[in-house]
Design a protein around this motif. Structure first.
Motif, PDB file in Angstrom:
ATOM      1  N   GLY A 154       0.814  -1.213   0.000  1.00 51.38           N
ATOM      2  CA  GLY A 154       0.000   0.000   0.000  1.00 51.38           C
ATOM      3  C   GLY A 154       0.843   1.258   0.000  1.00 51.38           C
ATOM      4  N   ALA A 155       1.917   1.255   0.777  1.00 51.99           N
ATOM      5  CA  ALA A 155       2.802   2.423   0.810  1.00 51.99           C
ATOM      6  C   ALA A 155       3.508   2.607  -0.524  1.00 51.99           C
ATOM      7  CB  ALA A 155       3.829   2.267   1.929  1.00 51.99           C
ATOM      8  N   ALA A 156       3.944   1.508  -1.131  1.00 48.50           N
ATOM      9  CA  ALA A 156       4.607   1.603  -2.431  1.00 48.50           C
ATOM     10  C   ALA A 156       3.646   2.121  -3.493  1.00 48.50           C
ATOM     11  CB  ALA A 156       5.172   0.245  -2.833  1.00 48.50           C
ATOM     12  N   ALA A 157       2.408   1.677  -3.447  1.00 45.77           N
ATOM     13  CA  ALA A 157       1.419   2.122  -4.427  1.00 45.77           C
ATOM     14  C   ALA A 157       1.021   3.579  -4.194  1.00 45.77           C
ATOM     15  CB  ALA A 157       0.189   1.230  -4.362  1.00 45.77           C
ATOM     16  N   ALA A 158       0.988   4.018  -2.960  1.00 46.90           N
ATOM     17  CA  ALA A 158       0.572   5.388  -2.653  1.00 46.90           C
ATOM     18  C   ALA A 158       1.576   6.412  -3.170  1.00 46.90           C
ATOM     19  CB  ALA A 158       0.398   5.553  -1.143  1.00 46.90           C
ATOM     20  N   PHE A 159       2.865   6.116  -3.050  1.00 43.20           N
ATOM     21  CA  PHE A 159       3.884   7.074  -3.475  1.00 43.20           C
ATOM     22  C   PHE A 159       4.238   6.938  -4.942  1.00 43.20           C
ATOM     23  CE2 PHE A 159       4.796   7.180   1.111  1.00 43.20           C
ATOM     24  CZ  PHE A 159       4.688   8.539   1.302  1.00 43.20           C
ATOM     25  N   GLY A 160       4.201   5.747  -5.472  1.00 43.08           N
ATOM     26  CA  GLY A 160       4.568   5.543  -6.868  1.00 43.08           C
ATOM     27  C   GLY A 160       6.074   5.455  -7.040  1.00 43.08           C
ATOM     28  N   GLY A 161       6.459   5.309  -8.272  1.00 44.22           N
ATOM     29  CA  GLY A 161       7.878   5.157  -8.588  1.00 44.22           C
ATOM     30  C   GLY A 161       8.621   6.476  -8.598  1.00 44.22           C
ATOM     31  N   LEU A 162       9.924   6.377  -8.570  1.00 40.56           N
ATOM     32  CA  LEU A 162      10.797   7.549  -8.575  1.00 40.56           C
ATOM     33  C   LEU A 162      11.103   7.916 -10.021  1.00 40.56           C
ATOM     34  CD1 LEU A 162      12.359   9.319  -6.563  1.00 40.56           C
ATOM     35  CD2 LEU A 162      14.238   7.737  -6.755  1.00 40.56           C
ATOM     36  N   LYS A 163      10.889   9.184 -10.389  1.00 37.39           N
ATOM     37  CA  LYS A 163      11.123   9.647 -11.758  1.00 37.39           C
ATOM     38  C   LYS A 163      12.169  10.739 -11.747  1.00 37.39           C
ATOM     39  CE  LYS A 163       6.582   8.551 -13.562  1.00 37.39           C
ATOM     40  NZ  LYS A 163       5.746   8.181 -12.452  1.00 37.39           N
ATOM     41  N   ARG A 164      13.083  10.658 -12.715  1.00 34.81           N
ATOM     42  CA  ARG A 164      14.145  11.655 -12.816  1.00 34.81           C
ATOM     43  C   ARG A 164      13.565  12.987 -13.292  1.00 34.81           C
ATOM     44  NH1 ARG A 164      16.715  13.229 -17.160  1.00 34.81           N
ATOM     45  NH2 ARG A 164      16.224  11.347 -18.326  1.00 34.81           N
ATOM     46  N   PRO A 165      13.870  14.087 -12.588  1.00 32.37           N
ATOM     47  CA  PRO A 165      13.407  15.403 -13.030  1.00 32.37           C
ATOM     48  C   PRO A 165      14.073  15.794 -14.350  1.00 32.37           C
ATOM     49  CG  PRO A 165      14.163  15.483 -10.757  1.00 32.37           C
ATOM     50  CD  PRO A 165      14.543  14.151 -11.299  1.00 32.37           C
ATOM     51  N   SER A 166      13.358  16.493 -15.186  1.00 30.48           N
ATOM     52  CA  SER A 166      13.870  16.856 -16.507  1.00 30.48           C
ATOM     53  C   SER A 166      14.954  17.936 -16.451  1.00 30.48           C
ATOM     54  CB  SER A 166      12.728  17.334 -17.397  1.00 30.48           C
ATOM     55  OG  SER A 166      12.104  18.462 -16.816  1.00 30.48           O
ATOM     56  N   TYR A 167      15.026  18.683 -15.351  1.00 32.69           N
ATOM     57  CA  TYR A 167      15.982  19.780 -15.275  1.00 32.69           C
ATOM     58  C   TYR A 167      17.380  19.355 -14.822  1.00 32.69           C
ATOM     59  CZ  TYR A 167      14.450  19.621 -10.422  1.00 32.69           C
ATOM     60  OH  TYR A 167      14.121  19.200  -9.165  1.00 32.69           O
ATOM     61  N   LEU A 168      17.586  18.101 -14.462  1.00 28.57           N
ATOM     62  CA  LEU A 168      18.925  17.660 -14.073  1.00 28.57           C
ATOM     63  C   LEU A 168      19.807  17.578 -15.307  1.00 28.57           C
ATOM     64  CD1 LEU A 168      18.347  14.837 -11.448  1.00 28.57           C
ATOM     65  CD2 LEU A 168      19.042  17.174 -11.049  1.00 28.57           C
ATOM     66  N   ARG A 169      20.958  18.203 -15.255  1.00 27.56           N
ATOM     67  CA  ARG A 169      21.901  18.222 -16.374  1.00 27.56           C
ATOM     68  C   ARG A 169      23.297  17.887 -15.877  1.00 27.56           C
ATOM     69  NH1 ARG A 169      17.926  18.244 -19.346  1.00 27.56           N
ATOM     70  NH2 ARG A 169      17.004  20.102 -20.220  1.00 27.56           N
ATOM     71  N   GLY A 170      24.157  17.530 -16.784  1.00 31.25           N
ATOM     72  CA  GLY A 170      25.568  17.336 -16.499  1.00 31.25           C
ATOM     73  C   GLY A 170      25.824  16.237 -15.486  1.00 31.25           C
ATOM     74  N   GLU A 171      26.668  16.566 -14.511  1.00 27.82           N
ATOM     75  CA  GLU A 171      27.056  15.580 -13.499  1.00 27.82           C
ATOM     76  C   GLU A 171      25.884  15.147 -12.635  1.00 27.82           C
ATOM     77  OE1 GLU A 171      29.908  13.943 -13.013  1.00 27.82           O
ATOM     78  OE2 GLU A 171      30.774  14.899 -14.773  1.00 27.82           O
ATOM     79  N   ALA A 172      24.908  16.028 -12.431  1.00 24.43           N
ATOM     80  CA  ALA A 172      23.735  15.665 -11.629  1.00 24.43           C
ATOM     81  C   ALA A 172      22.941  14.565 -12.322  1.00 24.43           C
ATOM     82  CB  ALA A 172      22.846  16.890 -11.388  1.00 24.43           C
ATOM     83  N   ARG A 173      22.801  14.680 -13.625  1.00 27.57           N
ATOM     84  CA  ARG A 173      22.079  13.638 -14.373  1.00 27.57           C
ATOM     85  C   ARG A 173      22.866  12.330 -14.380  1.00 27.57           C
ATOM     86  NH1 ARG A 173      19.025  14.121 -20.126  1.00 27.57           N
ATOM     87  NH2 ARG A 173      18.449  11.933 -20.261  1.00 27.57           N
ATOM     88  N   LYS A 174      24.178  12.430 -14.513  1.00 25.10           N
ATOM     89  CA  LYS A 174      25.012  11.220 -14.460  1.00 25.10           C
ATOM     90  C   LYS A 174      24.896  10.541 -13.100  1.00 25.10           C
ATOM     91  CE  LYS A 174      28.521  12.829 -17.717  1.00 25.10           C
ATOM     92  NZ  LYS A 174      29.934  13.226 -17.850  1.00 25.10           N
ATOM     93  N   ALA A 175      24.856  11.341 -12.031  1.00 22.92           N
ATOM     94  CA  ALA A 175      24.714  10.772 -10.691  1.00 22.92           C
ATOM     95  C   ALA A 175      23.361  10.086 -10.541  1.00 22.92           C
ATOM     96  CB  ALA A 175      24.871  11.858  -9.629  1.00 22.92           C
ATOM     97  N   TRP A 176      22.314  10.692 -11.095  1.00 21.35           N
ATOM     98  CA  TRP A 176      20.990  10.065 -11.032  1.00 21.35           C
ATOM     99  C   TRP A 176      21.021   8.726 -11.752  1.00 21.35           C
ATOM    100  CZ3 TRP A 176      16.417  11.884  -8.767  1.00 21.35           C
ATOM    101  CH2 TRP A 176      15.292  11.093  -9.015  1.00 21.35           C
TER     102      TRP A 176
END
Length: 131
Positions: free
Chosen positions: A37-59
């Motif tokens: 129930g907790a997993a369904a309530a929050f949903g999956g983790l999605k990468r934000p579109s504004y992450l660029r460069g090293e931040a996106r690589k880290a994600w």
């Protein structure tokens, strides 16, 4: 604020380790229902579109493979990626306080705890100390 004693285990860890106690956690079915129930309530983790460069690589390198994370950890994951980018861009000006913040975020996300990592079974057989 600091808390005495060991941190409470998440419910899914009680199921995996077999440490569920009926008097504390209820039946196994109810515990599984709470976890799902907790997993369904929050949903999956999605990468934000504004992450660029090293931040996106880290994600892509650290956060995306962490299948135990759900959307409730998204702010911590974003903060970790942005701190990682700052560290990679100017490592000499990355202060000790920021190192501490990054380490605590990695700990909160479960990136430093091998117990969270799933994957294949161990290829070793026997005791690691005596074989």
């Amino acid at each position: 604020m600091a808390q005495r004693g060991a941190k409470p285990k998440p419910a899914h860890l009680h199921i995996v380790q077999g440490t569920r106690n009926v008097t504390r956690h209820g039946s196994e079915e109810s515990l599984r229902e709470r976890v799902e129930g907790a997993a369904a309530a929050f949903g999956g983790l999605k990468r934000p579109s504004y992450l660029r460069g090293e931040a996106r690589k880290a994600w892509d390198r650290y956060v995306a493979p962490a299948d135990w994370l759900d959307a409730s950890r998204e702010p911590a994951a974003i903060m970790f990626c942005e701190l990682w980018q700052e560290f990679r861009d100017a490592p000499r000006s990355f202060t000790a306080g920021k190192h501490g913040q990054m380490r605590s975020l990695m700990n909160e996300l479960g990136l430093t705890d091998e117990r969270n990592r799933g994957g294949g079974e161990s290829k070793k057989t026997g005791d690691e100390f005596f074989d």
